[in-house]
Design a protein around this motif. Sequence first.
Motif, PDB file in Angstrom:
ATOM      1  N   ALA A  56     -80.752 -34.576  76.124  1.00 47.73           N
ATOM      2  CA  ALA A  56     -80.819 -35.616  75.089  1.00 47.73           C
ATOM      3  C   ALA A  56     -79.660 -35.499  74.100  1.00 47.73           C
ATOM      4  O   ALA A  56     -79.142 -36.503  73.599  1.00 47.73           O
ATOM      5  N   GLU A  57     -79.243 -34.240  73.836  1.00 46.66           N
ATOM      6  CA  GLU A  57     -78.153 -34.039  72.873  1.00 46.66           C
ATOM      7  C   GLU A  57     -76.816 -34.527  73.412  1.00 46.66           C
ATOM      8  O   GLU A  57     -75.861 -34.717  72.646  1.00 46.66           O
ATOM      9  N   ASN A  58     -76.721 -34.744  74.748  1.00 42.23           N
ATOM     10  CA  ASN A  58     -75.466 -35.199  75.342  1.00 42.23           C
ATOM     11  C   ASN A  58     -75.396 -36.710  75.509  1.00 42.23           C
ATOM     12  O   ASN A  58     -74.377 -37.229  75.975  1.00 42.23           O
ATOM     13  N   LEU A  59     -76.467 -37.408  75.155  1.00 43.74           N
ATOM     14  CA  LEU A  59     -76.445 -38.866  75.250  1.00 43.74           C
ATOM     15  C   LEU A  59     -75.378 -39.458  74.336  1.00 43.74           C
ATOM     16  O   LEU A  59     -74.785 -40.491  74.641  1.00 43.74           O
ATOM     17  N   SER A  60     -75.124 -38.782  73.210  1.00 40.73           N
ATOM     18  CA  SER A  60     -74.081 -39.253  72.299  1.00 40.73           C
ATOM     19  C   SER A  60     -72.712 -39.189  72.959  1.00 40.73           C
ATOM     20  O   SER A  60     -71.836 -40.022  72.689  1.00 40.73           O
ATOM     21  N   LEU A  61     -72.515 -38.190  73.845  1.00 40.53           N
ATOM     22  CA  LEU A  61     -71.248 -38.100  74.583  1.00 40.53           C
ATOM     23  C   LEU A  61     -71.068 -39.293  75.514  1.00 40.53           C
ATOM     24  O   LEU A  61     -69.967 -39.836  75.641  1.00 40.53           O
ATOM     25  N   ILE A  62     -72.148 -39.683  76.180  1.00 39.60           N
ATOM     26  CA  ILE A  62     -72.085 -40.824  77.087  1.00 39.60           C
ATOM     27  C   ILE A  62     -71.787 -42.105  76.314  1.00 39.60           C
ATOM     28  O   ILE A  62     -70.981 -42.938  76.744  1.00 39.60           O
ATOM     29  N   ILE A  63     -72.430 -42.255  75.148  1.00 39.76           N
ATOM     30  CA  ILE A  63     -72.161 -43.429  74.311  1.00 39.76           C
ATOM     31  C   ILE A  63     -70.701 -43.439  73.865  1.00 39.76           C
ATOM     32  O   ILE A  63     -70.027 -44.477  73.908  1.00 39.76           O
ATOM     33  N   ALA A  64     -70.204 -42.266  73.437  1.00 44.55           N
ATOM     34  CA  ALA A  64     -68.799 -42.174  73.020  1.00 44.55           C
ATOM     35  C   ALA A  64     -67.862 -42.500  74.177  1.00 44.55           C
ATOM     36  O   ALA A  64     -66.837 -43.171  73.991  1.00 44.55           O
ATOM     37  N   LEU A  65     -68.210 -42.039  75.385  1.00 44.54           N
ATOM     38  CA  LEU A  65     -67.385 -42.314  76.563  1.00 44.54           C
ATOM     39  C   LEU A  65     -67.364 -43.807  76.865  1.00 44.54           C
ATOM     40  O   LEU A  65     -66.301 -44.375  77.169  1.00 44.54           O
ATOM     41  N   ILE A  66     -68.529 -44.454  76.782  1.00 44.27           N
ATOM     42  CA  ILE A  66     -68.597 -45.901  77.035  1.00 44.27           C
ATOM     43  C   ILE A  66     -67.752 -46.665  76.025  1.00 44.27           C
ATOM     44  O   ILE A  66     -66.995 -47.588  76.373  1.00 44.27           O
ATOM     45  N   LEU A  67     -67.863 -46.283  74.741  1.00 49.39           N
ATOM     46  CA  LEU A  67     -67.073 -46.954  73.702  1.00 49.39           C
ATOM     47  C   LEU A  67     -65.575 -46.729  73.901  1.00 49.39           C
ATOM     48  O   LEU A  67     -64.767 -47.654  73.718  1.00 49.39           O
ATOM     49  N   LEU A  68     -65.206 -45.503  74.303  1.00 52.21           N
ATOM     50  CA  LEU A  68     -63.793 -45.193  74.541  1.00 52.21           C
ATOM     51  C   LEU A  68     -63.248 -46.007  75.710  1.00 52.21           C
ATOM     52  O   LEU A  68     -62.154 -46.581  75.616  1.00 52.21           O
TER      53      LEU A  68
END
Length: 343
Positions: A19-31
Amino acid sequence: MNSRPSESVVLRATRFIGAENLSLIIALILLVAAVSSQTEFLFSSRNLFNIAQNMAVVGLIAVGMTLVIVSAGLDISVGSIAGCASVVCAMLVAGTGAVSGGLAGGIAIGLVLGVINAMIINYLRVNAVVATLATMSAFRGVAFLIAPGGRPVGVLDPTFALLGSGRFFELGGFPGFPIAFAILVGVAVVAHFIMSSTVFGRSIYSMGGNPAAARLAGIDLNRMRLWIYAVSGGLSGLAGVIVTARTSSGQPASGTQGLELEAITAVFLGGALLAGGKGTIVGTMLAVLLLAVLSNGMNLLGIPTFYQLVAKGLLLVLAVAIGQWRMAMAEKRQAKLTTSGTA
């Protein structure tokens, strides 16, 4: 009725990613959205191949660094170890023509240098940061001493070059998958299994989370540290071999200098804590992908290299700050639970 299977799939995926890595996926999508809106080349097959290929070197070092940081250690010398391995590998391949010998030699020198780091920490009682800061300089000097005249060692073996630039499943306009990336995936899968499903992996988390309790549980911290730094050194050596194969030369510094910053940034971005006891291979690999896309996107947009260095430095500060904030929040929650329990 149909929602349950989909929900279970989502839950399993979330549990695997963390769950703590979901922010990484969101950041990757935005990037990806930001870069693709400025250039049409991001999703070209050739560019995707380049991203996967560039992930290999940093990713291998980051896998080993994950073990080190989770155990509450740090290894700043990994880039210098990769440089030593690059030179040794090139000299063996150029001198004997044996690709397997060069590969084994590069990994072996990485293992040896990793063990040296652990011995300095274990037996001289030197802080890991100070010890590996010293060996970063020392190992870099060793790489230049090994290289004849301190210059790169050329390697023109086409079979060896496949390790760095080779590919498979190349069909028509599809460039295929990099062999180096396949090696990274294999190493990451094995490391994930070890960290999540073995006694050795649980011992790493224990010595990072609570070393005193780990010692009382019968875990030999010195021996564990030897294994952890040896694995990290061996993977750094393998990364140095791939650098040699990609550049067709053994490089004492070029191609390996600065790898420690990228690897450490990836591990902290992936959710590891500076205090140890927390971090996953999955999170680290997501962070490696994020950094690779960031570097590739900035190159496609023509952003100068020094801006890229600034961005990576800021990412490291941000990752550590977020980790410290999470730890502080967890301590506050624990304190509240303790207070409410005693009341």
